[in-house]
Design a protein around this motif. Structure first.
Motif, PDB file in Angstrom:
ATOM      1  N   ILE A  12       0.859  -1.172   0.000  1.00 39.95           N
ATOM      2  CA  ILE A  12       0.000   0.000   0.000  1.00 39.95           C
ATOM      3  C   ILE A  12       0.905   1.234   0.000  1.00 39.95           C
ATOM      4  O   ILE A  12       1.811   1.348   0.824  1.00 39.95           O
ATOM      5  CB  ILE A  12      -0.975  -0.010   1.200  1.00 39.95           C
ATOM      6  N   MET A  13       0.702   2.079  -0.977  1.00 35.50           N
ATOM      7  CA  MET A  13       1.486   3.297  -1.124  1.00 35.50           C
ATOM      8  C   MET A  13       0.569   4.488  -0.853  1.00 35.50           C
ATOM      9  O   MET A  13      -0.479   4.623  -1.484  1.00 35.50           O
ATOM     10  CB  MET A  13       2.066   3.391  -2.537  1.00 35.50           C
ATOM     11  N   THR A  14       0.968   5.321   0.092  1.00 33.20           N
ATOM     12  CA  THR A  14       0.190   6.489   0.478  1.00 33.20           C
ATOM     13  C   THR A  14       0.944   7.734   0.031  1.00 33.20           C
ATOM     14  O   THR A  14       2.078   7.956   0.447  1.00 33.20           O
ATOM     15  CB  THR A  14      -0.026   6.513   2.003  1.00 33.20           C
ATOM     16  N   LEU A  15       0.308   8.514  -0.840  1.00 32.03           N
ATOM     17  CA  LEU A  15       0.900   9.746  -1.365  1.00 32.03           C
ATOM     18  C   LEU A  15       0.030  10.898  -0.880  1.00 32.03           C
ATOM     19  O   LEU A  15      -1.186  10.857  -1.053  1.00 32.03           O
ATOM     20  CB  LEU A  15       0.908   9.713  -2.896  1.00 32.03           C
ATOM     21  N   PHE A  16       0.633  11.898  -0.275  1.00 32.50           N
ATOM     22  CA  PHE A  16      -0.200  12.952   0.298  1.00 32.50           C
ATOM     23  C   PHE A  16       0.408  14.334   0.127  1.00 32.50           C
ATOM     24  O   PHE A  16       1.606  14.499  -0.049  1.00 32.50           O
ATOM     25  CB  PHE A  16      -0.482  12.675   1.779  1.00 32.50           C
ATOM     26  N   ASP A  17      -0.490  15.310   0.175  1.00 34.84           N
ATOM     27  CA  ASP A  17      -0.135  16.719   0.136  1.00 34.84           C
ATOM     28  C   ASP A  17      -0.943  17.374   1.251  1.00 34.84           C
ATOM     29  O   ASP A  17      -2.175  17.350   1.215  1.00 34.84           O
ATOM     30  CB  ASP A  17      -0.483  17.313  -1.226  1.00 34.84           C
ATOM     31  N   LEU A  18      -0.255  17.897   2.241  1.00 37.30           N
ATOM     32  CA  LEU A  18      -0.919  18.476   3.401  1.00 37.30           C
ATOM     33  C   LEU A  18      -0.561  19.951   3.530  1.00 37.30           C
ATOM     34  O   LEU A  18       0.574  20.345   3.267  1.00 37.30           O
ATOM     35  CB  LEU A  18      -0.494  17.743   4.679  1.00 37.30           C
ATOM     36  N   PRO A  19      -1.508  20.776   3.955  1.00 42.15           N
ATOM     37  CA  PRO A  19      -1.195  22.190   4.150  1.00 42.15           C
ATOM     38  C   PRO A  19      -0.245  22.371   5.329  1.00 42.15           C
ATOM     39  O   PRO A  19      -0.365  21.670   6.343  1.00 42.15           O
ATOM     40  CB  PRO A  19      -2.561  22.818   4.435  1.00 42.15           C
ATOM     41  N   VAL A  20       0.724  23.272   5.196  1.00 39.72           N
ATOM     42  CA  VAL A  20       1.706  23.521   6.254  1.00 39.72           C
ATOM     43  C   VAL A  20       1.970  25.024   6.427  1.00 39.72           C
ATOM     44  O   VAL A  20       3.051  25.419   6.859  1.00 39.72           O
ATOM     45  CB  VAL A  20       3.035  22.762   5.982  1.00 39.72           C
ATOM     46  N   GLY A  21       0.992  25.837   6.085  1.00 37.99           N
ATOM     47  CA  GLY A  21       1.158  27.285   6.137  1.00 37.99           C
ATOM     48  C   GLY A  21       1.138  27.876   7.539  1.00 37.99           C
ATOM     49  O   GLY A  21       1.732  28.919   7.784  1.00 37.99           O
ATOM     50  N   THR A  22       0.470  27.206   8.465  1.00 37.13           N
ATOM     51  CA  THR A  22       0.394  27.708   9.840  1.00 37.13           C
ATOM     52  C   THR A  22       1.024  26.690  10.787  1.00 37.13           C
ATOM     53  O   THR A  22       1.240  25.526  10.425  1.00 37.13           O
ATOM     54  CB  THR A  22      -1.073  27.936  10.265  1.00 37.13           C
ATOM     55  N   GLU A  25      -1.265  23.740  11.168  1.00 33.03           N
ATOM     56  CA  GLU A  25      -1.222  22.838  10.005  1.00 33.03           C
ATOM     57  C   GLU A  25       0.057  22.009  10.000  1.00 33.03           C
ATOM     58  O   GLU A  25       0.030  20.815   9.676  1.00 33.03           O
ATOM     59  CB  GLU A  25      -1.338  23.647   8.712  1.00 33.03           C
ATOM     60  N   ARG A  26       1.191  22.639  10.360  1.00 33.70           N
ATOM     61  CA  ARG A  26       2.459  21.891  10.413  1.00 33.70           C
ATOM     62  C   ARG A  26       2.396  20.784  11.458  1.00 33.70           C
ATOM     63  O   ARG A  26       2.863  19.675  11.231  1.00 33.70           O
ATOM     64  CB  ARG A  26       3.632  22.835  10.682  1.00 33.70           C
ATOM     65  N   LYS A  27       1.790  21.082  12.612  1.00 34.85           N
ATOM     66  CA  LYS A  27       1.652  20.062  13.652  1.00 34.85           C
ATOM     67  C   LYS A  27       0.753  18.924  13.170  1.00 34.85           C
ATOM     68  O   LYS A  27       1.061  17.748  13.374  1.00 34.85           O
ATOM     69  CB  LYS A  27       1.093  20.654  14.943  1.00 34.85           C
ATOM     70  N   ALA A  28      -0.351  19.266  12.508  1.00 32.05           N
ATOM     71  CA  ALA A  28      -1.262  18.234  11.993  1.00 32.05           C
ATOM     72  C   ALA A  28      -0.543  17.360  10.952  1.00 32.05           C
ATOM     73  O   ALA A  28      -0.718  16.141  10.932  1.00 32.05           O
ATOM     74  CB  ALA A  28      -2.506  18.880  11.388  1.00 32.05           C
ATOM     75  N   ALA A  29       0.274  17.970  10.099  1.00 30.76           N
ATOM     76  CA  ALA A  29       1.020  17.209   9.091  1.00 30.76           C
ATOM     77  C   ALA A  29       2.035  16.285   9.760  1.00 30.76           C
ATOM     78  O   ALA A  29       2.191  15.120   9.369  1.00 30.76           O
ATOM     79  CB  ALA A  29       1.721  18.165   8.117  1.00 30.76           C
ATOM     80  N   THR A  30       2.723  16.791  10.771  1.00 26.22           N
ATOM     81  CA  THR A  30       3.693  15.972  11.506  1.00 26.22           C
ATOM     82  C   THR A  30       2.985  14.812  12.210  1.00 26.22           C
ATOM     83  O   THR A  30       3.461  13.670  12.176  1.00 26.22           O
ATOM     84  CB  THR A  30       4.456  16.834  12.531  1.00 26.22           C
ATOM     85  N   ASP A  31       1.854  15.095  12.819  1.00 25.63           N
ATOM     86  CA  ASP A  31       1.087  14.038  13.497  1.00 25.63           C
ATOM     87  C   ASP A  31       0.627  12.977  12.499  1.00 25.63           C
ATOM     88  O   ASP A  31       0.624  11.778  12.812  1.00 25.63           O
ATOM     89  CB  ASP A  31      -0.112  14.632  14.236  1.00 25.63           C
ATOM     90  N   PHE A  32       0.244  13.395  11.295  1.00 24.02           N
ATOM     91  CA  PHE A  32      -0.188  12.448  10.268  1.00 24.02           C
ATOM     92  C   PHE A  32       0.978  11.543   9.861  1.00 24.02           C
ATOM     93  O   PHE A  32       0.828  10.327   9.771  1.00 24.02           O
ATOM     94  CB  PHE A  32      -0.735  13.202   9.047  1.00 24.02           C
ATOM     95  N   GLN A  45       9.589   8.569   0.101  1.00 18.87           N
ATOM     96  CA  GLN A  45       9.947   9.949  -0.184  1.00 18.87           C
ATOM     97  C   GLN A  45       9.203  10.788   0.834  1.00 18.87           C
ATOM     98  O   GLN A  45       8.364  10.270   1.573  1.00 18.87           O
ATOM     99  CB  GLN A  45       9.552  10.338  -1.612  1.00 18.87           C
ATOM    100  N   PHE A  46       9.449  12.094   0.886  1.00 13.17           N
ATOM    101  CA  PHE A  46       8.901  12.889   1.982  1.00 13.17           C
ATOM    102  C   PHE A  46       7.392  12.745   2.135  1.00 13.17           C
ATOM    103  O   PHE A  46       6.891  12.616   3.239  1.00 13.17           O
ATOM    104  CB  PHE A  46       9.281  14.358   1.825  1.00 13.17           C
ATOM    105  N   SER A  47       6.637  12.739   1.079  1.00 15.49           N
ATOM    106  CA  SER A  47       5.179  12.610   1.166  1.00 15.49           C
ATOM    107  C   SER A  47       4.681  11.310   0.552  1.00 15.49           C
ATOM    108  O   SER A  47       3.541  11.220   0.097  1.00 15.49           O
ATOM    109  CB  SER A  47       4.505  13.805   0.490  1.00 15.49           C
ATOM    110  N   VAL A  48       5.539  10.295   0.545  1.00 17.86           N
ATOM    111  CA  VAL A  48       5.183   8.979   0.015  1.00 17.86           C
ATOM    112  C   VAL A  48       5.613   7.929   1.036  1.00 17.86           C
ATOM    113  O   VAL A  48       6.796   7.805   1.349  1.00 17.86           O
ATOM    114  CB  VAL A  48       5.865   8.694  -1.343  1.00 17.86           C
ATOM    115  N   TYR A  49       4.644   7.217   1.555  1.00 15.16           N
ATOM    116  CA  TYR A  49       4.909   6.176   2.549  1.00 15.16           C
ATOM    117  C   TYR A  49       4.350   4.856   2.045  1.00 15.16           C
ATOM    118  O   TYR A  49       3.309   4.824   1.389  1.00 15.16           O
ATOM    119  CB  TYR A  49       4.258   6.547   3.888  1.00 15.16           C
ATOM    120  N   MET A  50       5.062   3.756   2.363  1.00 11.73           N
ATOM    121  CA  MET A  50       4.665   2.437   1.883  1.00 11.73           C
ATOM    122  C   MET A  50       4.620   1.450   3.039  1.00 11.73           C
ATOM    123  O   MET A  50       5.365   1.569   4.002  1.00 11.73           O
ATOM    124  CB  MET A  50       5.640   1.943   0.822  1.00 11.73           C
TER     125      MET A  50
END
Length: 96
Positions: A12-22, A25-32, A45-50
């Protein structure tokens, strides 16, 4: 066909783009990202997890967990491939 054949075993390959402007948002992206690591995913890769899975049922479980954890404003694409398909991946790293 064997129950553990390369056609049943999945990646399973998870590719994501998360907002990090605030900061929020950065904390939510890190938690994800941490959630993915806690679920046994590895960063490709940075936004690709397997993650390797034992079959379709297990991939569906992880898809549900990812959907539930997606931060507001984020986008995730999930690709599942069989072990046989994964064997054909060609990867390059660095300058050859």
């Amino acid at each position: 066909m064997s129950e553990l054949s390369g056609y049943r075993l999945m990646w399973i390959m998870t590719l994501f783009d998360l907002p990090v402007g605030t900061k929020k948002e950065r904390k939510a992206a890190t938690d994800f990202r941490k959630l993915l690591l806690d679920q046994g995913f590895e960063m490709a890769q940075f936004s690709v997890y397997m993650r390797f899975c034992s079959g379709k049922e297990q991939t569906e479980t992880y898809c549900k967990r990812i959907r539930e954890a997606l931060p507001e404003g984020g986008k995730v694409d999930i690709l599942t491939i069989t072990e046989k398909q994964y064997e054909n991946i060609i990867s390059f790293a660095g300058h050859v």
